[in-house]
Design a protein around this motif. Structure first.
Motif, short mmCIF file in Angstrom:
data_model
loop_
_atom_site.label_atom_id
_atom_site.label_comp_id
_atom_site.label_asym_id
_atom_site.label_seq_id
_atom_site.Cartn_x
_atom_site.Cartn_y
_atom_site.Cartn_z
N GLY A 16 0.80 -1.21 0.00
CA GLY A 16 0.00 0.00 0.00
C GLY A 16 0.84 1.26 0.00
N PRO A 17 1.71 1.44 1.01
CA PRO A 17 2.58 2.61 1.01
C PRO A 17 3.47 2.69 -0.23
CG PRO A 17 2.57 1.58 3.16
CD PRO A 17 1.84 0.65 2.24
N TRP A 18 3.92 1.53 -0.71
CA TRP A 18 4.81 1.56 -1.88
C TRP A 18 4.08 2.13 -3.10
CZ3 TRP A 18 9.88 1.20 -2.07
CH2 TRP A 18 10.49 1.13 -3.33
N HIS A 19 2.85 1.74 -3.31
CA HIS A 19 2.08 2.29 -4.42
C HIS A 19 1.86 3.79 -4.21
CE1 HIS A 19 -1.44 3.23 -6.95
NE2 HIS A 19 -0.95 2.29 -7.75
N GLY A 20 1.56 4.19 -2.97
CA GLY A 20 1.38 5.60 -2.69
C GLY A 20 2.62 6.42 -2.96
N TYR A 21 3.77 5.83 -2.76
CA TYR A 21 5.06 6.49 -3.01
C TYR A 21 5.36 6.55 -4.50
CZ TYR A 21 10.24 6.14 -3.43
OH TYR A 21 11.57 6.26 -3.81
N THR A 22 5.29 5.41 -5.17
CA THR A 22 5.73 5.35 -6.57
C THR A 22 4.69 5.90 -7.55
OG1 THR A 22 4.97 3.05 -6.75
CG2 THR A 22 7.28 3.41 -6.15
N HIS A 23 3.44 6.08 -7.09
CA HIS A 23 2.39 6.64 -7.94
C HIS A 23 1.82 7.93 -7.33
CE1 HIS A 23 2.68 2.53 -9.41
NE2 HIS A 23 2.03 2.91 -10.49
N HIS A 24 2.62 8.60 -6.55
CA HIS A 24 2.20 9.84 -5.92
C HIS A 24 1.83 10.88 -6.99
CE1 HIS A 24 2.52 13.51 -3.45
NE2 HIS A 24 2.36 12.71 -2.41
N PRO A 25 0.91 11.80 -6.69
CA PRO A 25 0.58 12.87 -7.65
C PRO A 25 1.80 13.65 -8.14
CG PRO A 25 -1.06 12.83 -5.92
CD PRO A 25 -0.01 11.82 -5.53
N PHE A 26 2.80 13.82 -7.27
CA PHE A 26 4.02 14.49 -7.71
C PHE A 26 4.70 13.69 -8.81
CE2 PHE A 26 8.48 15.56 -7.71
CZ PHE A 26 8.54 16.90 -7.41
N VAL A 27 4.79 12.37 -8.61
CA VAL A 27 5.41 11.49 -9.60
C VAL A 27 4.61 11.50 -10.90
CG1 VAL A 27 6.00 9.09 -10.13
CG2 VAL A 27 6.44 10.02 -7.84
N GLN A 28 3.29 11.42 -10.78
CA GLN A 28 2.45 11.44 -11.98
C GLN A 28 2.64 12.76 -12.73
OE1 GLN A 28 2.22 8.25 -11.48
NE2 GLN A 28 0.13 8.12 -12.25
N GLY A 29 2.81 13.85 -11.99
CA GLY A 29 3.04 15.15 -12.62
C GLY A 29 4.36 15.23 -13.34
N LEU A 30 5.38 14.55 -12.79
CA LEU A 30 6.65 14.46 -13.50
C LEU A 30 6.46 13.74 -14.84
CD1 LEU A 30 9.15 13.38 -10.67
CD2 LEU A 30 9.22 15.53 -11.93
N GLY A 31 5.67 12.68 -14.80
CA GLY A 31 5.51 11.85 -15.98
C GLY A 31 4.71 12.50 -17.09
N ASP A 32 3.64 13.20 -16.73
CA ASP A 32 2.79 13.79 -17.78
C ASP A 32 3.06 15.27 -18.01
OD1 ASP A 32 1.47 15.15 -15.71
OD2 ASP A 32 -0.22 13.74 -15.67
N GLY A 33 3.99 15.83 -17.22
CA GLY A 33 4.38 17.22 -17.43
C GLY A 33 3.49 18.23 -16.74
N SER A 34 2.51 17.76 -15.96
CA SER A 34 1.57 18.69 -15.33
C SER A 34 2.09 19.29 -14.02
CB SER A 34 0.23 17.98 -15.06
OG SER A 34 0.40 16.92 -14.12
N LEU A 35 3.21 18.80 -13.52
CA LEU A 35 3.76 19.30 -12.26
C LEU A 35 4.18 20.77 -12.42
CD1 LEU A 35 4.72 18.44 -9.36
CD2 LEU A 35 6.98 18.15 -10.37
N PRO A 36 3.68 21.65 -11.55
CA PRO A 36 4.08 23.06 -11.65
C PRO A 36 5.61 23.21 -11.48
CG PRO A 36 2.18 22.82 -10.21
CD PRO A 36 2.68 21.44 -10.49
N ARG A 37 6.17 24.11 -12.26
CA ARG A 37 7.62 24.30 -12.21
C ARG A 37 8.10 24.69 -10.82
NH1 ARG A 37 11.82 22.33 -15.12
NH2 ARG A 37 13.65 23.64 -14.88
#
Length: 223
Positions: A16-37
């Motif tokens: 559970g925690p591992w998924h929360g870590y590796t699929h965190h919104p910050f991580v998802q934002g890195l991947g799709d480019g939506s993370l604010p600069r």
């Protein structure tokens, strides 16, 4: 078993925690480019501070090691952190007008303090296995995240970060870390480590460090 038997078992035990870590919104934002600069730069500044402490933890691993091979691995990792991985942070932040002196003097946020001191305390109060269990989520989690995001192939402005952790050099280091971890476990706990009295305590260390990784990502996001 991406990075060895021990990591695979600990990862499954903290699913559970591992998924929360590796699929965190910050991580998802890195991947799709939506993370604010600004969130990315806030993270980069804090991660520079984190890596300074992480380097100290790997230096401590040299003194906690029981074999010359373990000592050499810890020393090589320390060198890579201080002279290679930190360079990414310096270059990225320099492009935004933040020099290394500014990074080194940055105020350390509470989530950063909690995580780095937990790792260092694991090493000071425990042994080599305690320290590895606390270090593993960062080392191997970033490798897993890098590979997953690289496989998505989205045109993100954070491609440089992704390529660093998906790249051959970092992935090789992850595989070597997994072998080091398996060897250290076998040497100290024997051929059936999951039946050893210490296994659950080490699992708990790994999971605690994983939860602290979640907080570290969240630290950078707008509140």
């Amino acid at each position: 078993m991406m990075y060895g038997e021990t990591f695979t078992a600990w990862r499954a035990g903290a699913a559970g925690p591992w998924h929360g870590y590796t699929h965190h919104p910050f991580v998802q934002g890195l991947g799709d480019g939506s993370l604010p600069r600004e969130a990315y730069l806030r993270y980069m500044v804090q991660d520079y501070v984190f890596l300074i402490h992480f380097s100290r933890a790997w230096a401590l691993a040299v003194t906690k090691a029981e074999t010359v091979e373990e000592m050499r691995f810890a020393a090589r990792t320390l060198h890579a952190l201080l002279n290679e991985e930190i360079a990414l942070h310096i270059a990225t932040c320099a492009a935004e007008g933040l020099d290394e002196e500014t990074l080194f003097a940055a105020e350390e946020l509470p989530q950063n303090i909690a995580y780095t001191r937990y790792v260092l305390d694991a090493g000071h109060s425990g042994d080599f296995l305690d320290l590895l269990a606390a270090l593993a989520p960062c080392v191997l989690g970033y490798g897993e995240i890098g590979l997953r995001l690289a496989g998505a192939k989205t045109g993100t402005p954070y491609a440089g970060w992704i390529e660093t952790y998906a790249g051959e050099g970092y992935q090789q280091m992850c595989h070597e870390t997994g072998r080091l971890l398996d060897g250290a476990i076998d040497r100290r706990l024997g051929a059936s480590p999951q039946t050893a009295p210490r296994w659950q305590a080490l699992q708990h260390r790994f999971e605690t460090a994983t939860r602290l990784e979640i907080d570290f990502w969240g630290m950078a996001l707008p509140q």
